[in-house]
Design a protein around this motif. Sequence first.
Motif, mmCIF file in Angstrom:
data_model
loop_
_atom_site.group_PDB
_atom_site.id
_atom_site.type_symbol
_atom_site.label_atom_id
_atom_site.label_comp_id
_atom_site.label_asym_id
_atom_site.label_seq_id
_atom_site.Cartn_x
_atom_site.Cartn_y
_atom_site.Cartn_z
ATOM 1 N N TYR A 49 1.484 -7.029 5.694
ATOM 2 C CA TYR A 49 2.738 -7.277 5.412
ATOM 3 C C TYR A 49 3.582 -8.061 6.306
ATOM 4 C CZ TYR A 49 7.603 -6.134 5.360
ATOM 5 O OH TYR A 49 9.247 -6.053 4.828
ATOM 6 N N SER B 157 15.328 3.647 -2.126
ATOM 7 C CA SER B 157 14.694 2.441 -3.877
ATOM 8 C C SER B 157 15.442 3.761 -4.487
ATOM 9 C CB SER B 157 13.346 3.200 -4.124
ATOM 10 O OG SER B 157 13.035 4.530 -4.508
ATOM 11 N N ARG C 37 12.352 1.764 6.356
ATOM 12 C CA ARG C 37 11.198 2.073 5.391
ATOM 13 C C ARG C 37 10.098 3.106 6.191
ATOM 14 N NH1 ARG C 37 8.593 -0.166 0.847
ATOM 15 N NH2 ARG C 37 9.539 -2.142 0.352
ATOM 16 N N GLU D 66 5.559 1.979 -0.805
ATOM 17 C CA GLU D 66 5.663 0.811 -1.826
ATOM 18 C C GLU D 66 6.635 0.143 -2.291
ATOM 19 O OE1 GLU D 66 8.371 3.738 -5.383
ATOM 20 O OE2 GLU D 66 8.051 4.393 -3.831
ATOM 21 N N ASP D 67 6.012 -1.582 -2.968
ATOM 22 C CA ASP D 67 6.682 -2.669 -3.085
ATOM 23 C C ASP D 67 7.057 -3.529 -1.364
ATOM 24 O OD1 ASP D 67 6.817 -2.285 -6.344
ATOM 25 O OD2 ASP D 67 8.804 -0.868 -6.079
ATOM 26 N N LYS E 160 8.101 -6.634 -1.553
ATOM 27 C CA LYS E 160 7.865 -6.896 -3.331
ATOM 28 C C LYS E 160 10.252 -7.470 -2.833
ATOM 29 C CE LYS E 160 3.963 -6.565 -5.487
ATOM 30 N NZ LYS E 160 4.029 -5.257 -6.977
ATOM 31 N N VAL E 161 9.809 -5.547 -2.240
ATOM 32 C CA VAL E 161 12.029 -5.387 -2.229
ATOM 33 C C VAL E 161 11.603 -4.976 -0.933
ATOM 34 C CG1 VAL E 161 13.162 -3.215 -2.518
ATOM 35 C CG2 VAL E 161 11.823 -3.430 -4.418
#
Length: 465
Positions: free
Chosen positions: A11, A99, A143, A257-258, A261-262
């Motif tokens: 990532y 989120s 995160r 998760e994501d 993207k987020v």
Amino acid sequence: MNNISSQVADYVLETNLSDIDSGTISRVKDRVLDSLGTIMIGRNADGNDAAARVYGGEGGPPEATVLGRGSRTGAANAAAVNALMQRSWDFEACGAEDSQRRLHPAHVSGSTFPTALAVGERTHASGADLLRALTLGDDLATRITVASGFNLAIGTDNTGISNGIGCVATAGALMGLNAQQLVDAFGLVLNQLSGTIENIFDGAMAFKLPQAMSARNAINSVDLAVGGFSGPKDPLGGRYGFFSIFGGSSNQDTLLEDLGKVFYGDKVIKPWSCCRIVQGPVEAATVIRKEIDLDGIQEIRIVAPPSVLNGFTAVPFIHGESTPVSAIFNLSLCVVLALEFGEVRPEYITEEVLGSPRIRALHGKVRLVDSESGGISAGSVPTPIRVDVEMKDSRVLSRSTPVALGDIYANPLSSEQLLDKYYRNMEHGGVDRRIADEARQMVEALESVDDVRLLADVLSGPFNE
């Protein structure tokens, strides 16, 4: 190998600035500007001269700037001193978001920004490079905090734990590490993560260290990894990796998760220099003060849940004995300052102000009351702390603030308020308006800055108080 650590490393390597939405970039810039202001106002706080001497005296190439002090030293040590200064008044951005936009206890920017600036200077990174690396580090530290289920009741200080992982991502992105080197660096910093909130209970300057050590140890870990020093194969998800050691109620799926993207980060830019837990009642007090004559106060009752009354914000503040650190984390004293001044800022955390007869008299009228319900916990909707001011004429004015000012979603600072905080912090830190303007303009156009050393040079100092 497709373990959690390698997925996170991929990532960091594969996410480009163009993948990051404009809203996230705007938020990162706001945090950069806020970070510069909080570093400058914190540069002469207690203990920071000693820290600058110790870390500056360790030598190394003059890679990075100790802001406001007119000195340069190795990147790891410069980042540590800048982070210490940024943490000094508990005025930096805070609050890891999930989120669902819920807040989890954290102070991410106070480690990741000093890391990004120091390594950015070393590598002559562009402003665009810094924005990318800082976004990735903020996102990963946030995160990790959420996924690990961190809670203040554990007793650890996650500024010295989760932040270290995020700082490795930031430093690694700027240093151009490959996937294996990043995994190694995560593993190396894992062996250097620590922090305790006992520091805050005791009002010790040491409360600043975890945030600073995350920056310093992450840079050292990246350097070791580049030099071929290996770490465990899966330092995040391994048998005795990060989540095993620090994730008492972890949900590792949340980490991935994501991902890419987020992008998450600190969700609060603080309007006041005090613990976020007390900022709701501080805001309540600023409203009440507009409706009363302070000389007519009979009693000030602060109604809070047991989780607050058993925590560090309820430790008694003893005038003449307690420290400035104790003051910025003290619920009753911060409410008193808000009633008197309409705000809580470092200018008021002085012996002269705190020891004044008026402040001591108001503070003597405060009583903490157990609400006997609810509490503040990670990811939950907290029970608001209520302020009741009983007047001598028997009137009682009550106010609570469900979400205190500064939350970017529910109660954000306006652009004018963000800039007012920045300029007041710069001024109180001895930086004149011309220099503060120049730094602000560079942050606003950070994508166009060819070398972030130019930004550091503007604020290198030394400045007068």
